[in-house]
Design an enzyme around this catalytic site. Sequence first.
Site, PDB file in Angstrom:
ATOM      1  N   ASP A  19       0.832  -1.209   0.000  1.00 48.61           N
ATOM      2  CA  ASP A  19       0.000   0.000   0.000  1.00 48.61           C
ATOM      3  C   ASP A  19       0.868   1.261   0.000  1.00 48.61           C
ATOM      4  OD1 ASP A  19      -2.388   1.376   0.033  1.00 48.61           O
ATOM      5  OD2 ASP A  19      -2.614   1.287   2.210  1.00 48.61           O
ATOM      6  N   HIS A  61       2.563   3.330  -8.944  1.00 48.98           N
ATOM      7  CA  HIS A  61       2.408   1.880  -9.178  1.00 48.98           C
ATOM      8  C   HIS A  61       3.625   1.327  -9.924  1.00 48.98           C
ATOM      9  CE1 HIS A  61      -1.532   2.189  -7.546  1.00 48.98           C
ATOM     10  NE2 HIS A  61      -2.066   2.827  -8.565  1.00 48.98           N
ATOM     11  N   LEU A 118      10.758 -20.533  -4.384  1.00 50.65           N
ATOM     12  CA  LEU A 118       9.705 -19.684  -3.823  1.00 50.65           C
ATOM     13  C   LEU A 118       8.387 -19.843  -4.595  1.00 50.65           C
ATOM     14  CD1 LEU A 118       9.010 -17.121  -1.983  1.00 50.65           C
ATOM     15  CD2 LEU A 118       9.606 -15.771  -3.998  1.00 50.65           C
TER      16      LEU A 118
HETATM   17  C1  IPE Z   1      -5.404  -2.712  -0.276  1.00 53.17           C
HETATM   18  O1  IPE Z   1      -5.066  -1.387  -0.457  1.00 53.17           O
HETATM   19  C2  IPE Z   1      -5.385  -3.437  -1.584  1.00 53.17           C
HETATM   20  C3  IPE Z   1      -4.075  -3.657  -2.169  1.00 53.17           C
HETATM   21  C4  IPE Z   1      -2.935  -3.322  -1.656  1.00 53.17           C
HETATM   22  C5  IPE Z   1      -4.102  -4.330  -3.429  1.00 53.17           C
HETATM   23  P1  IPE Z   1      -6.170  -0.245  -0.608  1.00 53.17           P
HETATM   24  O2  IPE Z   1      -5.454   1.027  -0.737  1.00 53.17           O
HETATM   25  O3  IPE Z   1      -7.113  -0.602  -1.692  1.00 53.17           O
HETATM   26  O4  IPE Z   1      -6.948  -0.352   0.785  1.00 53.17           O
HETATM   27  P2  IPE Z   1      -7.836   0.707   1.538  1.00 53.17           P
HETATM   28  O5  IPE Z   1      -8.910   1.149   0.589  1.00 53.17           O
HETATM   29  O6  IPE Z   1      -6.965   1.850   1.934  1.00 53.17           O
HETATM   30  O7  IPE Z   1      -8.359  -0.022   2.736  1.00 53.17           O
HETATM   31  C1  IPE Z   2      -1.513   0.221  -3.375  1.00 57.79           C
HETATM   32  O1  IPE Z   2      -1.289   1.577  -3.405  1.00 57.79           O
HETATM   33  C2  IPE Z   2      -1.677  -0.386  -4.736  1.00 57.79           C
HETATM   34  C3  IPE Z   2      -3.049  -0.808  -5.050  1.00 57.79           C
HETATM   35  C4  IPE Z   2      -4.065  -0.771  -4.233  1.00 57.79           C
HETATM   36  C5  IPE Z   2      -3.269  -1.316  -6.389  1.00 57.79           C
HETATM   37  P1  IPE Z   2      -2.467   2.619  -3.415  1.00 57.79           P
HETATM   38  O2  IPE Z   2      -2.805   2.938  -4.822  1.00 57.79           O
HETATM   39  O3  IPE Z   2      -3.598   2.159  -2.580  1.00 57.79           O
HETATM   40  O4  IPE Z   2      -1.779   3.875  -2.732  1.00 57.79           O
HETATM   41  P2  IPE Z   2      -2.427   4.882  -1.705  1.00 57.79           P
HETATM   42  O5  IPE Z   2      -2.957   4.092  -0.566  1.00 57.79           O
HETATM   43  O6  IPE Z   2      -3.503   5.616  -2.431  1.00 57.79           O
HETATM   44  O7  IPE Z   2      -1.299   5.780  -1.306  1.00 57.79           O
HETATM   45 MG    MG Z   3      -4.074   2.395  -0.602  1.00 60.69          MG
END
Ligand code: IPE
Ligand code: IPE
Ligand code: MG
Length: 280
Positions: free
Chosen positions: A33, A50, A144
Amino acid sequence: MTWNEEQNSKDKEIQEHLIAQGNLPKHIAVIMDGNGRWALARQFARISGHKEGIESVRDIVKASSQLGIKYLTLYAFSIENWNRPLNEVGGLMKLLEHYLRQELDELHKNNVRLFTIGKVSSLPKVVKKLLHEAMERTANNTGLTLTLALSYSGRWDIVRAVQIISLDVRRGKISPEDINDELFSSYLQTRDLPDPDILIRSSGEMRLSNFLLWEIAYGEIFISQKLWPEFRRDELYEALYNYTSRERRFGRTSSQLASGETPDRKDSYFKRVVDALKNS
Ligand code: IPE
Ligand code: IPE
Ligand code: MG
């Protein structure tokens, strides 16, 4: 060159020290995240976060493999993530396609077995095809096991399992009394993976966001303040050092663990209750 051959001596030394702790996790699960915040802080588009996040994936996969970790499961895209803006979802699918195309040879060369969990049917056709090919090609690898959670959500998998179990009960393949922890787990998509020993989440958020709800029951949780694009092997090492110093009690007491006493009940609590009801 394989990942083990290209490793520098300082890094090898740290890894040897970690391995010498003797109780590294068998299965690491990661909620990756913070990509969006990383990009936002630099006034970049979210997608560049990303992209940079993929560099972290590369490093964490490599380090886990070098450490001899058996299972690494990465939460890459949740079912709820389909609700993000169309251009972000499209960009993520393109990146996934690119990653699979570009990494497969290297993963295979390094004995990695690729696996996926989630509602694969919702993914773009080209991604489905690449995933299928990658899994087939790496199926016999023994290093792995890298599991990508794609269009995944824990509740979705649990509901799916309940549906199939119900059908099997209706067909007479199993009876309701057969249902216990073990049988239930065998209906989940994670059936071939041991439960995660540690769940790492980057970017400081303290929630599961629908990841591996059933499987994480006794998993140790480690929250890193680093945003995912900054989460590299040193952060993994920190999480693993922290993990090796914890006492996992599984509901028992410290002194029971210290004395090496084994539980005297052979059956699960659930089975004992069912047996008691049957005999009453
Ligand atoms: C969780 O992250 C999903 C992934 C890392 C793929 P999100 O950014 O979607 O989660 P929330 O919405 O903050 O809970
Ligand atoms: C996690 O990073 C990746 C996915 C959920 C695909 P985010 O895109 O949720 O990044 P934040 O949480 O908005 O910073
Ligand atoms: Mg996120």
